[in-house]
Design a protein around this motif. Structure first.
Motif, PDB file in Angstrom:
ATOM      1  N   VAL A  49      -1.460  72.453  15.959  1.00 38.24           N
ATOM      2  CA  VAL A  49      -1.037  71.090  15.627  1.00 38.24           C
ATOM      3  C   VAL A  49      -1.568  70.066  16.625  1.00 38.24           C
ATOM      4  N   ASP A  50      -2.007  70.513  17.798  1.00 39.30           N
ATOM      5  CA  ASP A  50      -2.181  69.620  18.941  1.00 39.30           C
ATOM      6  C   ASP A  50      -2.881  68.298  18.659  1.00 39.30           C
ATOM      7  N   ARG A  51      -3.952  68.258  17.909  1.00 40.87           N
ATOM      8  CA  ARG A  51      -4.625  66.977  17.640  1.00 40.87           C
ATOM      9  C   ARG A  51      -4.585  66.596  16.169  1.00 40.87           C
ATOM     10  N   HIS A  52      -3.849  67.348  15.410  1.00 34.38           N
ATOM     11  CA  HIS A  52      -3.902  67.151  13.962  1.00 34.38           C
ATOM     12  C   HIS A  52      -2.584  66.678  13.365  1.00 34.38           C
ATOM     13  N   MET A  53      -1.626  66.313  14.180  1.00 40.81           N
ATOM     14  CA  MET A  53      -0.335  65.868  13.655  1.00 40.81           C
ATOM     15  C   MET A  53      -0.500  64.474  13.058  1.00 40.81           C
ATOM     16  N   ARG A  54       0.033  64.298  11.861  1.00 41.15           N
ATOM     17  CA  ARG A  54      -0.073  63.031  11.143  1.00 41.15           C
ATOM     18  C   ARG A  54       1.274  62.334  11.103  1.00 41.15           C
ATOM     19  N   GLY A  55       1.243  61.045  10.916  1.00 40.54           N
ATOM     20  CA  GLY A  55       2.470  60.273  10.790  1.00 40.54           C
ATOM     21  C   GLY A  55       3.346  60.808   9.679  1.00 40.54           C
ATOM     22  N   GLY A  56       4.636  60.978   9.956  1.00 49.90           N
ATOM     23  CA  GLY A  56       5.582  61.495   8.986  1.00 49.90           C
ATOM     24  C   GLY A  56       5.683  63.016   8.989  1.00 49.90           C
ATOM     25  N   GLN A  57       4.801  63.696   9.693  1.00 44.32           N
ATOM     26  CA  GLN A  57       4.798  65.160   9.725  1.00 44.32           C
ATOM     27  C   GLN A  57       5.848  65.684  10.702  1.00 44.32           C
ATOM     28  N   SER A  58       6.532  66.763  10.318  1.00 43.71           N
ATOM     29  CA  SER A  58       7.489  67.461  11.176  1.00 43.71           C
ATOM     30  C   SER A  58       6.984  68.865  11.459  1.00 43.71           C
ATOM     31  N   VAL A  59       7.219  69.328  12.674  1.00 43.24           N
ATOM     32  CA  VAL A  59       6.784  70.650  13.099  1.00 43.24           C
ATOM     33  C   VAL A  59       7.900  71.258  13.938  1.00 43.24           C
ATOM     34  N   ILE A  60       8.098  72.557  13.804  1.00 42.75           N
ATOM     35  CA  ILE A  60       9.055  73.251  14.662  1.00 42.75           C
ATOM     36  C   ILE A  60       8.331  73.636  15.953  1.00 42.75           C
ATOM     37  N   GLY A  61       8.942  73.287  17.063  1.00 39.43           N
ATOM     38  CA  GLY A  61       8.391  73.601  18.370  1.00 39.43           C
ATOM     39  C   GLY A  61       9.504  74.095  19.272  1.00 39.43           C
ATOM     40  N   TYR A  62       9.285  74.019  20.574  1.00 37.25           N
ATOM     41  CA  TYR A  62      10.293  74.438  21.541  1.00 37.25           C
ATOM     42  C   TYR A  62      10.511  73.366  22.586  1.00 37.25           C
ATOM     43  N   TYR A  63      11.751  73.253  23.005  1.00 38.35           N
ATOM     44  CA  TYR A  63      12.182  72.310  24.027  1.00 38.35           C
ATOM     45  C   TYR A  63      12.673  73.119  25.220  1.00 38.35           C
ATOM     46  N   THR A  64      12.264  72.714  26.407  1.00 34.30           N
ATOM     47  CA  THR A  64      12.782  73.353  27.614  1.00 34.30           C
ATOM     48  C   THR A  64      13.530  72.315  28.420  1.00 34.30           C
ATOM     49  N   LEU A  65      14.628  72.720  28.969  1.00 31.76           N
ATOM     50  CA  LEU A  65      15.391  71.910  29.912  1.00 31.76           C
ATOM     51  C   LEU A  65      15.410  72.721  31.197  1.00 31.76           C
ATOM     52  N   ASP A  66      14.578  72.339  32.153  1.00 31.95           N
ATOM     53  CA  ASP A  66      14.414  73.108  33.385  1.00 31.95           C
ATOM     54  C   ASP A  66      15.492  72.725  34.388  1.00 31.95           C
ATOM     55  N   LEU A  67      16.483  73.598  34.512  1.00 34.35           N
ATOM     56  CA  LEU A  67      17.592  73.400  35.441  1.00 34.35           C
ATOM     57  C   LEU A  67      17.489  74.362  36.625  1.00 34.35           C
ATOM     58  N   THR A  68      16.269  74.768  36.933  1.00 34.77           N
ATOM     59  CA  THR A  68      16.043  75.712  38.029  1.00 34.77           C
ATOM     60  C   THR A  68      16.615  75.188  39.338  1.00 34.77           C
ATOM     61  N   ASP A  69      16.457  73.886  39.600  1.00 34.68           N
ATOM     62  CA  ASP A  69      16.936  73.310  40.855  1.00 34.68           C
ATOM     63  C   ASP A  69      18.452  73.431  41.024  1.00 34.68           C
ATOM     64  N   VAL A  70      19.193  73.547  39.927  1.00 33.62           N
ATOM     65  CA  VAL A  70      20.647  73.708  40.012  1.00 33.62           C
ATOM     66  C   VAL A  70      21.055  75.142  39.650  1.00 33.62           C
ATOM     67  N   ASN A  71      20.075  76.067  39.744  1.00 30.77           N
ATOM     68  CA  ASN A  71      20.287  77.501  39.548  1.00 30.77           C
ATOM     69  C   ASN A  71      20.814  77.845  38.147  1.00 30.77           C
ATOM     70  N   LYS A  72      20.334  77.136  37.134  1.00 33.82           N
ATOM     71  CA  LYS A  72      20.755  77.422  35.763  1.00 33.82           C
ATOM     72  C   LYS A  72      19.589  77.845  34.875  1.00 33.82           C
ATOM     73  N   GLY A  73      18.382  77.980  35.433  1.00 34.95           N
ATOM     74  CA  GLY A  73      17.267  78.495  34.656  1.00 34.95           C
ATOM     75  C   GLY A  73      16.549  77.476  33.810  1.00 34.95           C
ATOM     76  N   LYS A  74      15.727  78.000  32.893  1.00 30.18           N
ATOM     77  CA  LYS A  74      14.886  77.171  32.032  1.00 30.18           C
ATOM     78  C   LYS A  74      14.902  77.755  30.627  1.00 30.18           C
ATOM     79  N   PRO A  75      15.919  77.440  29.849  1.00 25.74           N
ATOM     80  CA  PRO A  75      15.987  77.998  28.496  1.00 25.74           C
ATOM     81  C   PRO A  75      14.990  77.323  27.550  1.00 25.74           C
ATOM     82  N   LEU A  76      14.594  78.056  26.524  1.00 26.30           N
ATOM     83  CA  LEU A  76      13.776  77.525  25.436  1.00 26.30           C
ATOM     84  C   LEU A  76      14.659  77.439  24.205  1.00 26.30           C
TER      85      LEU A  76
END
Length: 135
Positions: A49-76
């Protein structure tokens, strides 16, 4: 009893041996990177998808919230990413959490992902819309 255990172990070994490696659709690329107070957030989309996403298009991806600094890890977690029809904003929908979608300007900006850790996060540009991406 022993026969059942041997059969279960054989099935597990056979299943692992028959497992296929992930295909090209499993290759992800970071498209958005954000930083907040002691936390980092990133959004990954399929490489196809990297350069081919068009306006109005939806894609399933992954979100990370990196809480390593507070010893809670980095879930996906899976997210739905939508590029607006006018291609000016990207909506990141954390649908498993039931949070309202986070709207990020394509050029980057300050946004709130959630109220516990990811407020006032500064996000860079959405990479698929960066004309210098990959150069």
């Amino acid at each position: 009893m022993k026969r059942g255990l041997v059969a279960a172990i054989s099935l597990c070994v056979a299943t692992a041996a028959a497992a296929k490696p992930p295909g090209a659709e499993a290759v992800m690329i970071r498209m958005i990177a954000c930083e907040g107070a002691g936390v980092r957030m990133e959004v990954y989309l399929p490489l196809s998808v990297d350069r081919h996403m068009r306006g109005g298009q939806s894609v399933i991806g992954y979100y990370t919230l990196d809480l390593t600094d507070v010893n809670k890890g980095k879930p996906l977690e899976p997210v739905r990413v939508t590029l607006s029809a006018d291609e000016k904003t990207v909506a990141v929908d954390q649908y498993l959490r039931g949070l309202p979608p986070t709207r990020i300007p394509v050029a980057g900006g300050t946004v709130d992902f959630d109220q516990r850790f990811a407020r006032r996060a500064k996000c860079g540009a959405f990479q698929s819309q960066d004309p210098n991406f990959g150069n």
